[in-house]
Write a protein that holds these residues in place. Structure first.
Motif, mmCIF file in Angstrom:
data_model
loop_
_atom_site.group_PDB
_atom_site.id
_atom_site.type_symbol
_atom_site.label_atom_id
_atom_site.label_comp_id
_atom_site.label_asym_id
_atom_site.label_seq_id
_atom_site.Cartn_x
_atom_site.Cartn_y
_atom_site.Cartn_z
ATOM 1 N N ARG A 117 -4.471 -9.268 4.458
ATOM 2 C CA ARG A 117 -5.224 -8.959 5.673
ATOM 3 C C ARG A 117 -4.595 -9.589 6.922
ATOM 4 O O ARG A 117 -5.125 -9.437 8.029
ATOM 5 N N GLN A 119 -2.774 -10.488 10.231
ATOM 6 C CA GLN A 119 -2.377 -9.672 11.380
ATOM 7 C C GLN A 119 -1.424 -10.434 12.298
ATOM 8 O O GLN A 119 -0.862 -9.874 13.217
ATOM 9 N N ALA A 141 2.476 -6.270 8.910
ATOM 10 C CA ALA A 141 2.213 -5.140 8.001
ATOM 11 C C ALA A 141 3.465 -4.797 7.188
ATOM 12 O O ALA A 141 3.379 -4.509 5.983
ATOM 13 N N ARG A 145 3.779 -5.182 3.062
ATOM 14 C CA ARG A 145 4.128 -4.027 2.225
ATOM 15 C C ARG A 145 5.375 -4.348 1.376
ATOM 16 O O ARG A 145 5.412 -4.079 0.185
ATOM 17 N N ARG A 179 -10.641 -2.444 6.085
ATOM 18 C CA ARG A 179 -9.188 -2.347 6.294
ATOM 19 C C ARG A 179 -8.607 -1.092 5.635
ATOM 20 O O ARG A 179 -7.829 -1.173 4.671
ATOM 21 N N ASP A 181 -6.324 0.600 6.675
ATOM 22 C CA ASP A 181 -4.854 0.577 6.782
ATOM 23 C C ASP A 181 -4.227 -0.080 5.548
ATOM 24 O O ASP A 181 -3.217 0.399 5.023
ATOM 25 N N VAL A 182 -4.847 -1.156 5.065
ATOM 26 C CA VAL A 182 -4.304 -1.834 3.877
ATOM 27 C C VAL A 182 -4.564 -0.992 2.622
ATOM 28 O O VAL A 182 -3.698 -0.886 1.742
ATOM 29 N N GLN A 183 -5.731 -0.364 2.557
ATOM 30 C CA GLN A 183 -6.001 0.554 1.441
ATOM 31 C C GLN A 183 -4.912 1.636 1.391
ATOM 32 O O GLN A 183 -4.372 1.934 0.321
ATOM 33 N N ALA A 184 -4.613 2.216 2.560
ATOM 34 C CA ALA A 184 -3.627 3.311 2.617
ATOM 35 C C ALA A 184 -2.243 2.811 2.216
ATOM 36 O O ALA A 184 -1.495 3.510 1.511
ATOM 37 N N MET A 185 -1.892 1.589 2.645
ATOM 38 C CA MET A 185 -0.591 1.023 2.290
ATOM 39 C C MET A 185 -0.489 0.918 0.759
ATOM 40 O O MET A 185 0.526 1.289 0.167
ATOM 41 N N LYS A 232 -11.431 6.810 0.815
ATOM 42 C CA LYS A 232 -10.211 7.594 0.624
ATOM 43 C C LYS A 232 -9.742 7.622 -0.832
ATOM 44 O O LYS A 232 -8.613 8.027 -1.129
#
Ligand SMILES: [Zn+2]
Length: 323
Positions: A117, A119, A141, A145, A179, A181-185, A232
């Motif tokens: 998480r 940033q 980020a 990743r 988050r 964005d982190v799920q998607a990553m 998602k």
């Protein structure tokens, strides 16, 4: 004609439930999960250097890991491990290869135990604060990743396997709900399920035996530790309080207090049906529970629950999120 055996079998399940007007509780799925990393404050309270070398497992931790796996397998189950990638920098990983060959899944816990998480660069991990040149020019980020990706690459090269799921270093009381964005990553890296949620609960004052308030709070937290699906599609399999680190670092508990809390929590889940995902760390447990009492106790409770509970792994649990 019904034999006595048939009659008894019926009377203890369907008939008894019907007679009392109750639905039999759903079978409780119980996972024993151990994170393979070194833990700050263990084996001695002043030990903090592990923050910079989370994967440099000592011999005691590796021995405890192997014996824990053997014990759970003898009970017909497996342990779901999560390894930090730096474990694979060690000269010898035969001990872990044997564990994999025995059927125990190993998931990804990032390469350096990073905060997914984060940033700001300084929030990522201790190692990068001391050695910022390692991440220079990259966004948090990108660093995160890459840290997840190279853990899998190391696992593939040293063990020949792909990771069995992903667990975030540290648990978050709301998981990754806020988050996307982190799920998607993580979905982009191929993960269909993760374990990131550790619900909030009371621990009490350090060194003080947990009272009814604390124990009730831990039992109540089990409802928030049930698997679900993020919008998602990514599945969350939360950790079930209380973890060894929560008890022995956060609460400075004695082993008997921990055993009692875990037993009450697991019993409560078995009574209502659901999932229980025990979280431990061999690097902590070898110090506080050298006789494997916690792991043996969980296996015994599951065994005594008969048809009402079964040992399994997080991948199997993730196939049927409740919500
Ligand atoms: Zn961890």
């Amino acid at each position: 004609m019904l034999t006595r055996r048939d009659f008894l079998a019926g009377s203890t399940s369907v008939l008894a439930g019907a007679a009392l007007g109750q639905q039999p509780a759903k079978k409780t799925l119980v996972a024993i999960t151990l994170d393979l990393e070194m833990s700050r404050n263990f084996p001695t309270w002043d030990a903090t250097h592990w923050d910079y070398e989370k994967g440099n497992l000592n011999d005691e931790t590796k021995k405890y890991t192997a014996e824990a796996a053997r014990r759970v397998k003898a009970h017909g189950g497996v342990i779901h491990f999560f390894a930090v990638g730096r474990v694979f920098e060690q000269a010898n990983v035969d001990w872990l290869r044997e564990i994999v060959q025995a059927g125990h899944p190993v998931g990804n816990h990032t390469y350096d135990h990073v905060n997914v998480r984060a940033q700001l660069p300084e929030e990522i991990q201790f190692r990068f604060n001391r050695s910022p040149w390692l991440i220079e020019g990259k966004s948090p980020a990108e660093v995160i990743r890459e840290n997840v990706r190279v853990c899998s690459a190391a696992m593939k090269m040293r063990l020949g396997i792909d990771p069995a799921g992903f667990r975030t270093p540290g648990g978050f009381s709301d998981g990754l709900r806020d988050r996307p964005d982190v799920q998607a990553m993580l979905q982009g890296l191929g993960y269909t399920w993760i374990s990131s949620l550790y619900p909030a609960h009371l621990v009490g004052d350090p060194g003080k035996e947990p009272d009814a308030n604390v124990l009730d709070s831990i039992v109540a937290a089990q409802k928030k530790a049930q698997p679900f699906r993020y919008p998602k599609g990514l599945v969350e399999v939360p950790m079930s309080p209380i973890s060894d680190i929560g008890a022995f670092r956060g609460g400075r508990w004695k082993l008997d207090w921990f055993l009692k809390a875990v037993r009450l929590a697991l019993d409560s889940v078995i009574a209502t049906g659901g999932v229980f995902d025990f979280l431990g760390h061999p690097s902590c447990l070898y110090v506080v529970d050298p006789e494997f009492r916690t792991i043996d106790m969980i296996c015994d409770i599951v065994k005594k629950a008969g048809d009402q509970a079964a040992l399994t792994d997080l991948g199997a649990i993730a196939k049927h999120p409740t919500a």
